[in-house]
Design a protein around this motif. Structure first.
Motif, short mmCIF file in Angstrom:
data_model
loop_
_atom_site.label_atom_id
_atom_site.label_comp_id
_atom_site.label_asym_id
_atom_site.label_seq_id
_atom_site.Cartn_x
_atom_site.Cartn_y
_atom_site.Cartn_z
N LEU A 68 0.82 -1.21 0.00
CA LEU A 68 0.00 0.00 0.00
C LEU A 68 0.85 1.26 0.00
CD1 LEU A 68 -2.81 -1.07 2.49
CD2 LEU A 68 -3.02 -0.73 0.02
N ALA A 69 2.07 1.13 0.51
CA ALA A 69 2.95 2.30 0.52
C ALA A 69 3.49 2.61 -0.86
CB ALA A 69 4.13 2.06 1.47
N GLY A 70 3.19 1.73 -1.83
CA GLY A 70 3.58 2.05 -3.20
C GLY A 70 4.40 0.97 -3.86
N CYS A 71 3.87 -0.25 -3.88
CA CYS A 71 4.55 -1.36 -4.55
C CYS A 71 5.96 -1.55 -4.02
CB CYS A 71 4.59 -1.14 -6.07
SG CYS A 71 2.96 -0.99 -6.80
N GLY A 72 6.07 -1.60 -2.75
CA GLY A 72 7.39 -1.75 -2.17
C GLY A 72 7.70 -0.61 -1.24
N GLY A 73 6.97 0.45 -1.33
CA GLY A 73 7.12 1.56 -0.40
C GLY A 73 8.51 2.16 -0.42
N ASP A 74 8.83 2.85 0.69
CA ASP A 74 10.14 3.47 0.80
C ASP A 74 11.23 2.43 0.99
OD1 ASP A 74 9.06 5.97 0.52
OD2 ASP A 74 8.67 6.16 2.68
N ARG A 75 10.94 1.35 1.72
CA ARG A 75 11.95 0.33 1.95
C ARG A 75 11.29 -0.97 2.38
NH1 ARG A 75 12.90 -0.85 7.22
NH2 ARG A 75 12.08 0.56 8.83
N PRO A 76 11.92 -2.11 2.11
CA PRO A 76 11.46 -3.38 2.67
C PRO A 76 11.74 -3.40 4.17
CG PRO A 76 12.87 -3.70 0.74
CD PRO A 76 13.01 -2.28 1.18
N PRO A 77 11.29 -4.43 4.89
CA PRO A 77 11.48 -4.48 6.33
C PRO A 77 12.94 -4.41 6.76
CG PRO A 77 9.83 -6.08 5.65
CD PRO A 77 10.42 -5.51 4.41
N THR A 78 13.87 -4.91 5.95
CA THR A 78 15.29 -4.86 6.29
C THR A 78 15.98 -3.82 5.41
OG1 THR A 78 15.26 -7.20 6.86
CG2 THR A 78 17.41 -6.20 6.48
N GLU A 79 16.73 -2.91 6.03
CA GLU A 79 17.43 -1.88 5.29
C GLU A 79 18.51 -2.50 4.41
OE1 GLU A 79 16.89 1.19 4.97
OE2 GLU A 79 15.90 2.03 6.74
N GLN A 80 18.83 -1.82 3.31
CA GLN A 80 19.92 -2.27 2.45
C GLN A 80 21.20 -2.37 3.26
OE1 GLN A 80 20.43 0.00 -1.15
NE2 GLN A 80 22.58 -0.57 -1.34
N GLY A 81 21.88 -3.49 3.11
CA GLY A 81 23.15 -3.68 3.80
C GLY A 81 23.04 -4.27 5.18
N ALA A 141 6.18 -12.67 -2.89
CA ALA A 141 7.61 -12.55 -2.61
C ALA A 141 7.85 -11.79 -1.31
CB ALA A 141 8.31 -11.84 -3.77
N ILE A 142 7.05 -10.74 -1.07
CA ILE A 142 7.17 -9.99 0.19
C ILE A 142 6.88 -10.90 1.37
CG2 ILE A 142 6.14 -8.14 1.57
CD1 ILE A 142 5.62 -6.65 -1.08
N ALA A 143 5.84 -11.71 1.24
CA ALA A 143 5.50 -12.63 2.32
C ALA A 143 6.64 -13.62 2.57
CB ALA A 143 4.21 -13.37 1.99
N ALA A 144 7.23 -14.10 1.49
CA ALA A 144 8.35 -15.03 1.64
C ALA A 144 9.54 -14.37 2.33
CB ALA A 144 8.76 -15.57 0.27
N MET A 145 9.82 -13.13 1.96
CA MET A 145 10.92 -12.41 2.60
C MET A 145 10.63 -12.18 4.07
SD MET A 145 11.77 -9.64 -0.43
CE MET A 145 13.11 -8.82 0.45
N ASP A 146 9.39 -11.87 4.38
CA ASP A 146 9.02 -11.63 5.78
C ASP A 146 9.12 -12.89 6.63
OD1 ASP A 146 8.65 -8.95 5.46
OD2 ASP A 146 6.47 -9.06 5.24
N LEU A 147 9.12 -14.04 5.98
CA LEU A 147 9.29 -15.31 6.69
C LEU A 147 10.74 -15.81 6.64
CD1 LEU A 147 6.09 -17.22 5.53
CD2 LEU A 147 6.58 -16.39 7.83
N GLY A 148 11.60 -15.06 5.97
CA GLY A 148 12.98 -15.49 5.82
C GLY A 148 13.15 -16.60 4.82
N MET A 150 13.88 -5.60 -4.51
CA MET A 150 13.53 -6.71 -3.62
C MET A 150 14.43 -7.92 -3.85
SD MET A 150 9.37 -6.46 -3.83
CE MET A 150 9.12 -8.05 -3.04
N LEU A 151 14.70 -8.22 -5.12
CA LEU A 151 15.58 -9.35 -5.42
C LEU A 151 17.00 -9.07 -4.94
CD1 LEU A 151 16.01 -12.12 -6.62
CD2 LEU A 151 16.23 -11.07 -8.89
N ALA A 152 17.44 -7.82 -5.09
CA ALA A 152 18.78 -7.46 -4.61
C ALA A 152 18.89 -7.67 -3.10
CB ALA A 152 19.10 -6.01 -4.98
N ARG A 153 17.85 -7.28 -2.37
CA ARG A 153 17.90 -7.44 -0.91
C ARG A 153 17.78 -8.92 -0.51
NH1 ARG A 153 15.61 -1.98 1.93
NH2 ARG A 153 16.33 -0.57 0.30
N THR A 154 17.07 -9.67 -1.31
CA THR A 154 17.00 -11.11 -1.07
C THR A 154 18.38 -11.75 -1.27
OG1 THR A 154 14.69 -11.19 -1.77
CG2 THR A 154 15.92 -13.26 -1.82
N TYR A 155 19.04 -11.40 -2.37
CA TYR A 155 20.39 -11.91 -2.63
C TYR A 155 21.36 -11.48 -1.53
CZ TYR A 155 19.33 -13.57 -7.38
OH TYR A 155 18.84 -14.26 -8.47
N GLU A 156 21.19 -10.26 -1.03
CA GLU A 156 22.05 -9.82 0.07
C GLU A 156 21.98 -10.78 1.25
OE1 GLU A 156 22.69 -4.98 0.11
OE2 GLU A 156 20.95 -5.84 1.12
#
Length: 652
Positions: free
Chosen positions: A16-29, A456-463, A488-494
């Motif tokens: 709802l914040a805009g297809c991914g919003g400002d950031r996923p639950p985990t910050e880059q890095g 994919a967001i749900a999967a990331m939120d479950l690790g 999102m894929l970049a943060r998943t690969y991280e």
């Protein structure tokens, strides 16, 4: 609120914040809570506080450089040990603690005495350089990857050792990090060097990267993390060593070739007994035993890590069973060995410990081989075997059997490929759809990009990062301009990189994340740096490579011919293209006057074949002759398309 409700609301808020919003639950890095938990479990499962390896890695220490930075002639840094100064203390959340330990061990650089008369310079390149005291001077084993790092290593060593001449050069095997710095040895030679290598060395050393070199170099950028920053969020180690030095590569041809196990040679007064192990880690390789010192050099047949049966940059699959048998042969041939030292990592001392080390390395490759085939013969596919097979407890707790460079999963797949090839027996996999086409259909099946993104967001939120990566990979191949999916894929690969115990897996995941954000970097051109090796390469290897560049559609149904003469080598070849295929054969008689003729020097031909010069840039002179129809010659060479060194990997 239960966990399922939290996951749903978290995903919904993000969308709802805009297809991914400002950031996923985990910050880059940052490391996610799941990565933190994974790495904590690894730390608890291994005896990370054991000091034996650290004692071995520091044993015999003579000196370390205050600051080790090596540059090439253009001033480009090709090796910088100070970049790894952060490798102190406990592992951060962004690095697997087992890999962190290996990285700390590989960071112990300097000059070391293995035993009286045997010294190693470690940490000046990916591999070790070994110096063995001879009667007249020094025997140099494995002169590193580049001339620059080899020069730095020798200069440092001779600040502390007698600066007698180098009399002998020994190449243990045909990989570039063990011969590329050879020209540095000539600066310390007093007369002609004795250069020793295993049978088949020149063919393997000069041909490995000719046919498939462009694709290998591009893929190697991922495996070695060439474009990653050196940091706790980037490249930390390769598992086999710190990194690869991309400097000036040369080669001095051997003048003494070892052909069989048990062969003995006295080199500068030192007795060597050789064991041929070609087809293990390298297609041309030997180990050797020094009876006077009771020291066994295992080359790269054994290392302080699980090695690759299949390497991620791309190479022929290696024979796990043969590899294991070679190690068993070494253990039985040299039971009295009191020292093991190798082309990478640190030595092992003590007769019992050397035998235990060789035994665990032998059992490692034999276990992977035997158990993969056991399960394959029960009908399991390579992916299914890789998912269920684990090393026995004794090997899991042995750090030298851990997957810091090669990994259990990729090696299981390698054994399967060695025996069965790429096909797993399921006809649905005989002719699968291209990735982009399959991606479009999967997105449609999911109900559209938004629905798949939510999954994919749900999967990331479950690790569940492996599943998230699969979903997001479809989205990126469906629409490469979907920046939300890319991030999102970049943060998943991280997170997958931060959890990886293998340095090469970590580098691959993080390199993919980098390219998703910044695009494909400029390709690495090695032709100039490899000039010394290319000049030693058989002309026929280049002609084989030229055949792989024929644009068969442009050739159509027509036939084309060209006479090629290498003027200074007195080699003449007839090149013919028909049915979209280039064939060549030596010509012994006079060439047909009706065919276009191109005569040029060996150097100029290699520059042309390796794309250092283009056809249109050639000018006539003593090193170039052109006869016959220029139009026919132009028509011939227009059929060859250059390889693409910056092709996409993580997108269509």
């Amino acid at each position: 609120m239960n966990s399922k409700e939290w996951v749903f609301l978290s995903a919904a808020a993000w969308v709802l914040a805009g297809c991914g919003g400002d950031r996923p639950p985990t910050e880059q890095g940052e490391a996610s809570e799941f990565t933190h938990a994974h790495n904590s479990r690894v730390a608890q499962s291994l005896p990370l506080t054991s000091q034996q390896a650290f004692e071995d890695a520091f044993r015999g220490h003579i000196a370390s450089p205050d600051s080790l930075t090596v540059k090439d002639a253009e001033g480009r840094v090709i090796w910088s040990l100070p970049e790894y100064a952060f490798l102190t203390g406990d592992a951060p959340d962004t690095v697997n603690p087992s890999l962190w330990r290996q990285a700390q061990l590989n960071n112990m650089a300097g000059l070391f005495e293995v035993s009286p008369g045997i010294y190693q310079i470690r940490g000046f390149d990916l591999a070790n350089m070994t110096l063995i005291r001879g009667e007249q001077g020094w025997i140099l084993v494995d002169p590193l990857t580049s001339k620059e790092t080899a020069e730095a290593a020798l200069a440092f060593a001779f600040d502390y050792l007698e600066s007698d001449p180098i009399t002998t050069l020994v190449y243990t095997h045909s990989h570039v990090d063990h011969f590329g710095g050879a020209e540095a040895a000539t600066e310390y030679a007093d007369g002609e060097l004795t250069v020793v290598a295993p049978a088949g060395f020149m063919k393997e050393a000069t041909s490995e990267n000719i046919l498939a070199g462009t694709a290998m170099v591009r893929r190697a950028g991922y495996q070695y993390g060439r474009n990653l920053p050196v940091s706790p969020q980037g490249h930390v180690d390769l598992g086999l060593g710190k990194s690869v030095a991309f400097g000036t590569v040369g080669l001095i041809p051997p003048n003494l070739e070892v052909t069989q196990t048990g062969e003995r040679h006295t080199l500068d007064g030192v007795e060597f007994e050789f064991q041929m192990v070609s087809g293990s880690e390298a297609p041309s390789e030997f180990t050797f035993y020094l009876p006077q010192q009771r020291a066994f050099c295992g080359a790269e047949m054994v290392s302080q890590t699980m090695h690759n049966l299949y390497t991620l940059r791309g190479a022929k699959v290696r024979d796990a069973l043969g590899w294991s048998r070679y190690i068993d042969e070494a253990a039985s041939r040299y039971p009295e060995a009191e020292i093991y030292f190798g082309s990478h990592h640190w030595p092992v001392w003590g007769q019992e410990r050397v035998q235990e080390f060789l035994g665990s390395q032998r059992d490692l490759y034999k276990f992977i081989h035997d158990q993969t085939l056991r399960l394959a013969n029960q009908g399991y596919t390579p992916g299914e075997i890789a998912e269920q097979l684990q090393l026995p407890q004794g090997l899991r707790q042995e750090f030298s059997a851990r997957g810091y460079y090669g990994t259990l999963k990729q090696n299981i797949r390698a054994v399967y490929q060695f025996y069965f090839g790429w096909y797993d027996g399921n006809p649905a996999h005989l002719d699968p759809l291209p990735r982009a086409s399959a991606a479009r259909r999967y997105v449609e099946l999911a109900g559209g990009a938004e629905v798949m993104r939510n999954k994919a967001i749900a999967a990331m939120d479950l690790g569940e990062y492996r599943w998230a990566a699969e979903l997001l990979n479809h989205l990126v191949f469906f629409d490469p301009d979907d920046n939300s999916a890319r991030e999102m894929l970049a943060r998943t690969y991280e997170q997958m990189g931060y959890q990886a115990e293998s340095g090469t897996w970590r580098d691959s995941y993080l390199s993919a994340a980098l390219e998703l954000r910044e695009g494909v970097p400029e390709g690495l051109s090695m032709e100039k740096k490899m000039a010394g090796v290319l000049q030693q390469t058989d002309i026929r290897h280049f002609l084989d490579a030229l055949a792989t560049r024929v644009d068969y559609e442009a050739a159509g149904e027509d036939s084309y011919s060209l006479v090629l003469e290498i003027l200074d080598a007195q080699e003449v070849y007839l090149l013919q293209i028909a049915n979209g295929v280039l064939h060549y054969r030596p010509l012994t008689g006079d060439p047909d006057d009706s065919m276009p003729y191109l005569g040029l020097s060996r150097k100029l031909f290699i520059q042309l074949a390796s794309r250092q010069v283009a056809m249109q840039d050639l000018v006539t002179g003593d090193n170039l002759r052109v006869d016959g129809s220029i139009m026919d010659m132009v028509a011939f060479f227009r059929l060859f398309e250059p390889p693409e060194s910056e092709f996409n990997i993580i997108e269509p």
